[in-house]
Design a protein around this motif. Structure first.
Motif, PDB file in Angstrom:
ATOM      1  N   LEU A  78     -11.858   2.123 -17.636  1.00 48.91           N
ATOM      2  CA  LEU A  78     -12.222   3.126 -16.624  1.00 48.91           C
ATOM      3  C   LEU A  78     -11.079   4.075 -16.241  1.00 48.91           C
ATOM      4  O   LEU A  78     -11.274   5.298 -16.217  1.00 48.91           O
ATOM      5  CB  LEU A  78     -12.798   2.419 -15.393  1.00 48.91           C
ATOM      6  CG  LEU A  78     -13.346   3.316 -14.282  1.00 48.91           C
ATOM      7  CD1 LEU A  78     -14.450   4.208 -14.804  1.00 48.91           C
ATOM      8  CD2 LEU A  78     -13.864   2.468 -13.118  1.00 48.91           C
ATOM      9  N   PRO A  79      -9.854   3.551 -15.942  1.00 52.80           N
ATOM     10  CA  PRO A  79      -8.785   4.483 -15.547  1.00 52.80           C
ATOM     11  C   PRO A  79      -8.489   5.511 -16.638  1.00 52.80           C
ATOM     12  O   PRO A  79      -8.244   6.688 -16.351  1.00 52.80           O
ATOM     13  CB  PRO A  79      -7.577   3.564 -15.328  1.00 52.80           C
ATOM     14  CG  PRO A  79      -8.167   2.227 -15.065  1.00 52.80           C
ATOM     15  CD  PRO A  79      -9.419   2.153 -15.880  1.00 52.80           C
ATOM     16  N   ASP A 104      -2.307  14.832  -2.096  1.00 56.30           N
ATOM     17  CA  ASP A 104      -3.283  13.805  -2.450  1.00 56.30           C
ATOM     18  C   ASP A 104      -3.623  13.836  -3.939  1.00 56.30           C
ATOM     19  O   ASP A 104      -3.724  12.804  -4.588  1.00 56.30           O
ATOM     20  CB  ASP A 104      -4.564  14.000  -1.632  1.00 56.30           C
ATOM     21  CG  ASP A 104      -5.588  12.940  -1.964  1.00 56.30           C
ATOM     22  OD1 ASP A 104      -5.409  11.806  -1.512  1.00 56.30           O
ATOM     23  OD2 ASP A 104      -6.543  13.233  -2.703  1.00 56.30           O
ATOM     24  N   LYS A 105      -3.759  15.041  -4.474  1.00 57.53           N
ATOM     25  CA  LYS A 105      -4.169  15.169  -5.871  1.00 57.53           C
ATOM     26  C   LYS A 105      -3.098  14.583  -6.802  1.00 57.53           C
ATOM     27  O   LYS A 105      -3.406  13.856  -7.748  1.00 57.53           O
ATOM     28  CB  LYS A 105      -4.384  16.647  -6.187  1.00 57.53           C
ATOM     29  CG  LYS A 105      -5.426  16.836  -7.259  1.00 57.53           C
ATOM     30  CD  LYS A 105      -5.836  18.286  -7.392  1.00 57.53           C
ATOM     31  CE  LYS A 105      -6.964  18.345  -8.392  1.00 57.53           C
ATOM     32  NZ  LYS A 105      -8.225  18.741  -7.858  1.00 57.53           N
ATOM     33  N   LEU A 136      -1.095   4.197  -1.934  1.00 55.56           N
ATOM     34  CA  LEU A 136      -2.442   4.122  -1.373  1.00 55.56           C
ATOM     35  C   LEU A 136      -2.443   4.540   0.088  1.00 55.56           C
ATOM     36  O   LEU A 136      -3.466   4.893   0.642  1.00 55.56           O
ATOM     37  CB  LEU A 136      -2.976   2.689  -1.468  1.00 55.56           C
ATOM     38  CG  LEU A 136      -3.363   2.179  -2.855  1.00 55.56           C
ATOM     39  CD1 LEU A 136      -3.614   0.675  -2.812  1.00 55.56           C
ATOM     40  CD2 LEU A 136      -4.570   2.907  -3.393  1.00 55.56           C
ATOM     41  N   THR A 164      -3.025  10.837  -6.503  1.00 52.46           N
ATOM     42  CA  THR A 164      -4.132  10.245  -7.254  1.00 52.46           C
ATOM     43  C   THR A 164      -3.777  10.167  -8.725  1.00 52.46           C
ATOM     44  O   THR A 164      -3.983   9.160  -9.394  1.00 52.46           O
ATOM     45  CB  THR A 164      -5.405  11.093  -7.065  1.00 52.46           C
ATOM     46  OG1 THR A 164      -5.640  11.243  -5.677  1.00 52.46           O
ATOM     47  CG2 THR A 164      -6.594  10.423  -7.710  1.00 52.46           C
ATOM     48  N   PHE A 173      -3.900  -1.635 -10.581  1.00 52.91           N
ATOM     49  CA  PHE A 173      -4.234  -2.359  -9.363  1.00 52.91           C
ATOM     50  C   PHE A 173      -5.098  -3.574  -9.651  1.00 52.91           C
ATOM     51  O   PHE A 173      -5.998  -3.523 -10.485  1.00 52.91           O
ATOM     52  CB  PHE A 173      -5.019  -1.460  -8.392  1.00 52.91           C
ATOM     53  CG  PHE A 173      -4.180  -0.422  -7.736  1.00 52.91           C
ATOM     54  CD1 PHE A 173      -3.350  -0.755  -6.678  1.00 52.91           C
ATOM     55  CD2 PHE A 173      -4.215   0.893  -8.167  1.00 52.91           C
ATOM     56  CE1 PHE A 173      -2.572   0.213  -6.073  1.00 52.91           C
ATOM     57  CE2 PHE A 173      -3.439   1.855  -7.568  1.00 52.91           C
ATOM     58  CZ  PHE A 173      -2.612   1.510  -6.520  1.00 52.91           C
ATOM     59  N   ILE A 177     -11.266   8.042 -16.712  1.00 55.38           N
ATOM     60  CA  ILE A 177     -11.098   9.015 -15.631  1.00 55.38           C
ATOM     61  C   ILE A 177     -10.076  10.069 -16.043  1.00 55.38           C
ATOM     62  O   ILE A 177     -10.268  11.262 -15.818  1.00 55.38           O
ATOM     63  CB  ILE A 177     -10.655   8.311 -14.331  1.00 55.38           C
ATOM     64  CG1 ILE A 177     -11.800   7.449 -13.801  1.00 55.38           C
ATOM     65  CG2 ILE A 177     -10.209   9.322 -13.290  1.00 55.38           C
ATOM     66  CD1 ILE A 177     -11.422   6.595 -12.611  1.00 55.38           C
ATOM     67  N   ARG A 227      -1.278   7.435  -9.373  1.00 54.90           N
ATOM     68  CA  ARG A 227      -1.904   6.107  -9.392  1.00 54.90           C
ATOM     69  C   ARG A 227      -2.650   5.887 -10.703  1.00 54.90           C
ATOM     70  O   ARG A 227      -2.611   4.815 -11.294  1.00 54.90           O
ATOM     71  CB  ARG A 227      -2.898   5.970  -8.221  1.00 54.90           C
ATOM     72  CG  ARG A 227      -2.262   5.891  -6.856  1.00 54.90           C
ATOM     73  CD  ARG A 227      -3.225   5.313  -5.839  1.00 54.90           C
ATOM     74  NE  ARG A 227      -4.457   6.100  -5.725  1.00 54.90           N
ATOM     75  CZ  ARG A 227      -4.626   7.074  -4.830  1.00 54.90           C
ATOM     76  NH1 ARG A 227      -3.657   7.363  -3.977  1.00 54.90           N
ATOM     77  NH2 ARG A 227      -5.742   7.735  -4.791  1.00 54.90           N
ATOM     78  N   ARG A 228      -3.310   6.960 -11.145  1.00 58.48           N
ATOM     79  CA  ARG A 228      -4.116   6.853 -12.344  1.00 58.48           C
ATOM     80  C   ARG A 228      -3.248   6.582 -13.569  1.00 58.48           C
ATOM     81  O   ARG A 228      -3.568   5.747 -14.397  1.00 58.48           O
ATOM     82  CB  ARG A 228      -4.871   8.177 -12.529  1.00 58.48           C
ATOM     83  CG  ARG A 228      -5.878   8.179 -13.636  1.00 58.48           C
ATOM     84  CD  ARG A 228      -6.457   9.566 -13.780  1.00 58.48           C
ATOM     85  NE  ARG A 228      -5.519  10.450 -14.482  1.00 58.48           N
ATOM     86  CZ  ARG A 228      -5.667  11.768 -14.555  1.00 58.48           C
ATOM     87  NH1 ARG A 228      -6.671  12.368 -13.951  1.00 58.48           N
ATOM     88  NH2 ARG A 228      -4.806  12.498 -15.230  1.00 58.48           N
ATOM     89  N   HIS A 272       0.826  -1.214   0.000  1.00 61.81           N
ATOM     90  CA  HIS A 272       0.000   0.000   0.000  1.00 61.81           C
ATOM     91  C   HIS A 272       0.856   1.258   0.000  1.00 61.81           C
ATOM     92  O   HIS A 272       0.558   2.233  -0.689  1.00 61.81           O
ATOM     93  CB  HIS A 272      -0.942   0.004   1.206  1.00 61.81           C
ATOM     94  CG  HIS A 272      -2.016  -1.058   1.115  1.00 61.81           C
ATOM     95  ND1 HIS A 272      -2.611  -1.618   2.217  1.00 61.81           N
ATOM     96  CD2 HIS A 272      -2.579  -1.655   0.045  1.00 61.81           C
ATOM     97  CE1 HIS A 272      -3.499  -2.523   1.833  1.00 61.81           C
ATOM     98  NE2 HIS A 272      -3.499  -2.566   0.515  1.00 61.81           N
ATOM     99  N   ARG A 298      -7.968  -4.408 -16.775  1.00 62.46           N
ATOM    100  CA  ARG A 298      -8.066  -3.006 -16.383  1.00 62.46           C
ATOM    101  C   ARG A 298      -6.715  -2.493 -15.886  1.00 62.46           C
ATOM    102  O   ARG A 298      -6.300  -1.369 -16.188  1.00 62.46           O
ATOM    103  CB  ARG A 298      -9.106  -2.837 -15.272  1.00 62.46           C
ATOM    104  CG  ARG A 298      -9.236  -1.405 -14.774  1.00 62.46           C
ATOM    105  CD  ARG A 298     -10.268  -1.274 -13.694  1.00 62.46           C
ATOM    106  NE  ARG A 298      -9.833  -1.916 -12.460  1.00 62.46           N
ATOM    107  CZ  ARG A 298     -10.645  -2.176 -11.439  1.00 62.46           C
ATOM    108  NH1 ARG A 298     -11.925  -1.859 -11.511  1.00 62.46           N
ATOM    109  NH2 ARG A 298     -10.181  -2.745 -10.355  1.00 62.46           N
TER     110      ARG A 298
END
Lengths: 842, 256
Positions: free
Chosen positions: B119-120, B87-88, B67, B91, B100, B123, B94-95, B62, B165
């Motif tokens: 989906l990723p 955080d932004k 994460l 994120t 994952f 986004i 990660r994107r 993690h 994914r």
């Protein structure tokens, strides 16, 4: 079982919060209404009872019905009646009461008390027991007046000041000889009271030498009923009526409680709507709690709990929730009841003092309403809980709605809605009164039908929003899909909002159309530039017409004078006009004959003509109020409306038969039309009288619009509670969704949707649900508004549907704002979710 | 840049933890989940992280995957230091750079298989690389089921969607958290096969937390954690070798 239920309630405190709030608001509304109306009526009855201290028996004139050719009339209470009353053995004193309209202007010349509450009366002798003086002395002659202390305080008047007052037209400028206090309900409600000496009052109010009422005080040792018996024996039976003060007080108390109870019932209807909307939230919450506990409940069943026990455990939870909400709501309601008084006082109304009345009935009603509504709404989820088979304990599936039950639901909904529409449409073809009941029934059927159908309607309607949501990318797409994931819940949430908006839109449509219709009616037939009338709708002295006619620039005037008469043994009201000018001042469609008013020639509106089987050229005999008869000729028949109708004859013909003529209004045509200068000149000609309104067509429209705006705003205020409860419902649903989808939200965060995206997703879902409810509500509201208008149209010929597009857009925006506001907290929660825990938890 | 060598290839490091510590609580109740762990995950390598319950293996993953936050030390994904990111930015990292695979599949029930896979990228507002997407879908054998929703797929199929994914956006590194934990052995073997193929054929970097020695045997390298520390490392593991190593922990666990 009870302990299990109690534990469940405690375990789901946060999730039950919105439910408790919703029930609480409803209960607070109910108990607030009860506390406020009880307190108010208690205080009013108190002050009313005090008002009868100075009287033991009241003598009033007995109205004599019209009979044969005699016009109905109110006999006069003369000085002789007063003297007779004072001489009966049990009477200590007798006091004559004279009442009338008296407008008082403040220092800027503006009317105090709004017209309807401007009252006048007489001050009896040198010391009137009814009105204790706080300053100055009793009035003498036409040059002196007393005013009440509240009015004096508001306008800043003091003893010795000159004040502008008006009774029926001419302006008087007496000096204030004194100031008095009174418990008069009219004054405590924000009105004004001016007192003259008795002779002046009699003269001003057009009843020289007579009284409106005679108050007799008994000697010590004589009972009210004994005094009444003596008076009955001494006074003429057919023209006077005696009433003891006890009975007067009782009657007044009853009248107060009657008017209070209609106010109470009106408020309770809106409380009921808010509670009804609340049931959707309760049902939603309990459905979710049951669904989440499927396994647990199935386990209970597996270890031997009966269905009934499972249902009961859900109902016990509802009972606990309802009780908590009801108790909090009751306390809040008592607060509201107390707060309403200061609120009313801040609007200028003086509410009589009195203790806050919280009856056991109020407490019982509040508790019963809160508990019963909650349990009733939780009953269906409870039943559903009982249907969970024991085997569900082994499977991990949540109880899902089967397609079969939705098919049944949709069929039922379609039938109900279709029946509702059919009945409403059928009702629109009926006439006013007979159509009301079917229309109400149809409306209820249709609302229930649409409510039952909302899960079905949600798919296409929400799908239609896809192009708009696409702008927001993934968040928009997910929001749309999420909002139709639990169609029943979305439907119940949207329905809650739908109900409020249906009512709001419907009322707006009806009010707007009515206003338009009345406006048209009021101004369509008038060709006059100005209409002059008394602020309170009382009559004007004929003097007003005379003054206006001689004002520079005025080309024509005509009063509308009311006079009762008997025709063919029935009472018929005549409208006396200036025959030479009336044709120029009105614009009435003439069906037959010619619009000629003069001498014995009169014009009659179509309805009256049809009642009497008259046509142009018919003759009839009229008996005037002085008993004289005259033969009149119908010169023409015109199309009347609600403002101008009846038999119009020339004032020259009517005047000799009237003892005390008053004009309802005077119509004025000027050479310059409706310019401001003309209006000022007219006002000046009337001595800038505070009680007289000079209005052109636009002023009349504005006045009508103001009345409607006031009523609509009140209705909006009362319906706001239902909307607030609906907002709580949206918050509730979103919070549930966020809670249930925590794992998904965690995953979305993990694979790269940032907090803003999550927030946007929740917010858009909220927006979709709210707008869905909004669109349904506005659609239904417009339909009902249209349908009700069809009924109204039968009694108001100028009615025509006016769609308030601006307002409709505002309501849609309101729904959107509801959506955004409701999402604030759930969206924040979703964005703050601990990603790792959310992913792991199952 | 440090390099590590395996099977004759010299590669760059995809992710690296240096002196990574994660401490919960304070004072008496303080729990050290990770105790100054330093580990490299080389590009194009399939690493399994193993260890008994509470050893910190999930926490390590993690933290490295962005994460979870850590108490001290540093974590790099490629050239990016995670410790300094907001955080932004995390994120976004990660994107764009991480894939994952979760134990519970974690697909969105409202989306079709294909929509879940892309989906990723949706986004991020990016168009997927069509050719790459097709090859990933081919590899996991989902061509015929792209229009299905998760509820219409078996557990194994759902996890294959999740694998697709994770790979579809060509991330720099893929993390798996017990990806076979909810699957029967046959479906599990399939999924592990895909992961290994993605490493072998597509040069993907994969890091997987597991407690199953058979699953770990698919990896190029196994890192053993105990009490928040790396205690051993095995290259080219077999199931038996891993099982033996794990038994030592169990025995130790039992006596301690």
């Amino acid at each position: 079982m009870f302990r299990t239920a109690l534990r469940n309630v405690l375990a789901h405190k946060a999730r039950l919060l919105m439910t408790v709030l919703a029930v609480m608001l409803g209960v607070a509304f109910v108990s607030g209404t009860l506390v406020f109306t009880n307190t108010l009526s208690g205080a009013l009855e108190n002050s009313a009872a005090k008002g009868f201290d100075h009287v033991d028996v009241a003598v009033e004139p007995e109205y004599q019905e019209g009979r044969g050719d005699r016009v109905g009339r109110t006999p006069e209470l003369t000085q002789a009646v007063l003297d007779t009353s004072a001489r009966v053995p049990g009477a200590a004193s007798a006091l004559g009461v004279v009442k009338g309209f008296t407008a008082i202007a403040d220092k800027d010349g503006k009317l105090i008390g709004g017209g309807f509450r401007s009252e006048g009366g007489n001050y009896w002798g040198t010391k009137d027991p009814r009105y204790p003086l706080t300053a100055g002395t009793a009035p003498h002659g036409a040059g002196q007046v007393l005013i009440d202390s509240e009015t004096a305080r508001r306008a800043g008047y003091r003893v010795g000041d000159t004040v502008r007052i008006s009774v029926d037209g001419p302006v008087l400028t007496p000096r204030i000889s004194g100031i008095f206090t009174t418990d008069d309900g009219n004054v405590t409600a924000g009105g004004s009271l001016a007192l003259f000496d008795t002779a002046t009052a009699q003269k001003l109010f057009g009843k020289p030498g007579t009284y409106d009422e005679i108050d007799v005080k008994a000697k010590a040792g004589t009972s009210q009923s004994a005094l009444k018996a003596q008076l009955d024996a001494a006074l003429p039976k057919d023209s006077t009526r005696t009433t003891t003060a006890h009975k007067l007080a009782d009657d007044q108390a009853r009248a107060i409680s009657d008017s209070m109870s209609s106010m109470k019932n009106g408020l309770l209807v809106f409380a009921g709507i808010a509670l009804f909307v609340g049931t959707f939230i309760i049902a939603n919450t309990f459905t979710m709690l049951v669904a989440q506990r499927t396994k647990e409940l199935a386990l209970l069943r597996a270890v031997g709990a009966s269905r009934r026990q499972v249902t009961r455990s859900v109902l016990i939870e509802a009972f606990v929730v309802g009780t908590v909400a009801a108790v909090v709501g009751l306390v809040a309601g008592i607060g509201i009841g107390a707060g309403m008084r200061s609120l009313m006082e801040s609007f200028g109304a003086t509410v009589p003092d009195g203790p806050l009345v919280v009856t056991p009935g109020t407490v019982a009603a509040a508790l019963a309403v809160g508990i019963l509504v909650t349990m009733l709404a939780a009953w269906l989820p409870g039943r559903r809980a009982a249907k969970i088979p024991p085997v569900a304990a082994m499977s991990s599936l949540h109880a899902q709605a089967t397609t079969k039950s939705l098919v049944l639901r949709n069929t039922l909904g379609a039938l109900l809605a279709a029946a509702g529409i059919a009945v409403v449409l059928a009702a629109t073809t009926m006439s006013g009164d007979s159509g009301q009941a079917p229309m109400g029934l149809g409306a209820v059927l249709l609302i229930i039908g649409v409510f039952v159908l909302t899960p079905l309607l949600s798919r296409p309607l929400i799908a239609a929003s896809a192009p708009l949501l696409r702008v927001f990318g993934v968040a928009g797409k997910l929001a749309r899909q999420n909002s139709v994931r639990n169609p029943r819940r979305t439907a119940a949430t949207a329905s809650a909002l739908m109900i409020g908006l249906t009512l709001i839109t419907g009322m707006t449509v009806i009010a707007g159309s009515l206003q338009h219709g009345i406006d048209k009616m009021a101004s369509a037939a008038i060709r006059a530039d100005y209409v002059v009338s008394m602020a309170n709708g009382n009559g004007l002295s004929p003097d007003v017409d005379r003054k206006l006619r001689s004002t520079e620039g005025v080309t024509a005037t005509s009063p509308l004078r009311n006079a009762a008469s008997r025709i063919d043994g029935e009472t018929e009201y005549l409208t006396g006009v200036n025959g030479a000018a009336i044709g120029e001042l009105t614009d009435l469609k003439v069906d037959e004959g010619s619009f000629t008013v003069g001498g014995t020639e009169v014009v009659v509106d179509r309805t009256t003509a049809e009642d009497h089987h008259w046509s142009a050229g018919s003759h009839f005999t009229v008996s005037y109020e002085d008993g004289k008869k005259q033969r009149l000729t119908v010169a023409g028949v015109y199309e009347g409306n609600e403002m101008i109708r009846g038999i119009m004859l020339d004032n020259a013909t009517l005047a000799p038969h009237q003892s005390d003529p008053t004009d309802m209004q005077v119509m004025v045509k000027t050479a310059d039309g409706t310019s401001g200068a003309v209006k000022d000149r007219l006002a000046e000609a009337l001595g800038s009288n505070p009680a007289i309104k000079i209005q052109n067509k636009k002023d009349i429209s504005n006045e009508i619009a103001q009345t409607f705006t006031l009523v609509l705003n009140m209705l909006y205020g009362l319906l706001a509670m239902a909307v607030i409860v609906a907002v709580l419902g949206v918050v509730n649903t979103l919070a549930m969704s966020v809670f249930e989808r925590a794992q998904e939200i965690g995953m979305l965060r993990a694979i790269g949707l940032d907090r803003t995206g999550i927030k946007r997703m929740v917010r858009l879902e909220s927006l979709v649900i709210s707008l869905f409810g909004g669109v349904l509500g506005i659609g239904l509201g417009v339909f009902f508004g249209w349908a009700a208008g069809q009924l109204l149209g039968t009694s108001l010929t100028t009615y025509e549907l006016v769609l308030p597009w601006g307002r409709i857009v505002v309501f849609l925006l309101l729904a959107a704002v509801v959506g955004v506001l409701a999402a604030l907290w759930p969206a924040r929660r979703a964005a703050r979710l601990n990603m790792l825990q959310a992913i792991k938890s199952e | 840049m440090t390099t590590s060598s395996f099977a004759g290839r010299t590669t760059a490091v995809a992710a690296r933890a240096t002196d990574l510590s994660k401490i919960y609580g304070q004072g008496e109740t303080q729990v050290v989940a990770l105790d100054r762990v330093s580990v490299d995950f080389a590009q194009g390598e399939f690493t399994a992280i193993m260890g008994p319950s509470g050893s910190g293996k999930s926490t390590l993953m993690h933290c490295v995957a962005g994460l979870d936050t850590f108490s001290s030390g540093s974590v790099r994904i490629g050239d990016t230091e995670l410790g300094s990111l907001k955080d932004k930015q995390l994120t976004r990292l990660r994107r764009d750079k991480i894939g994952f695979i979760f134990q519970a599949f974690n697909l969105l029930p409202t989306l079709t298989a294909l929509e879940n896979i892309t989906l990723p990228m949706d986004i991020a507002g990016r168009k997927p690389d069509k050719q790459w997407l097709d090859s990933v879908i081919d590899m996991v054998g989902l061509s015929g089921r792209l229009g299905h929703r998760p509820s219409q797929l078996s557990g194994g199929q759902q996890q294959r969607v999740a694998v697709a994914r994770a790979l579809a956006s060509k991330p720099e590194i893929v993390f798996g958290d017990e990806p076979t934990g909810n699957l029967d052995s046959r479906s599990g073997a399939e999924v592990l096969g895909f992961l290994r193929n993605s490493v072998r054929q597509l040069g993907q970097t994969v890091v997987m937390v597991t407690h199953d020695p058979v699953a770990a045997a698919y990896a190029d390298r196994v890192v053993f954690l105990a009490d928040g520390r790396i205690v051993d490392e095995v290259y080219g593991p077999t199931a038996d070798a891993v099982l033996d190593r794990m038994k030592q922990f169990d025995a130790k666990g039992r006596v301690s």
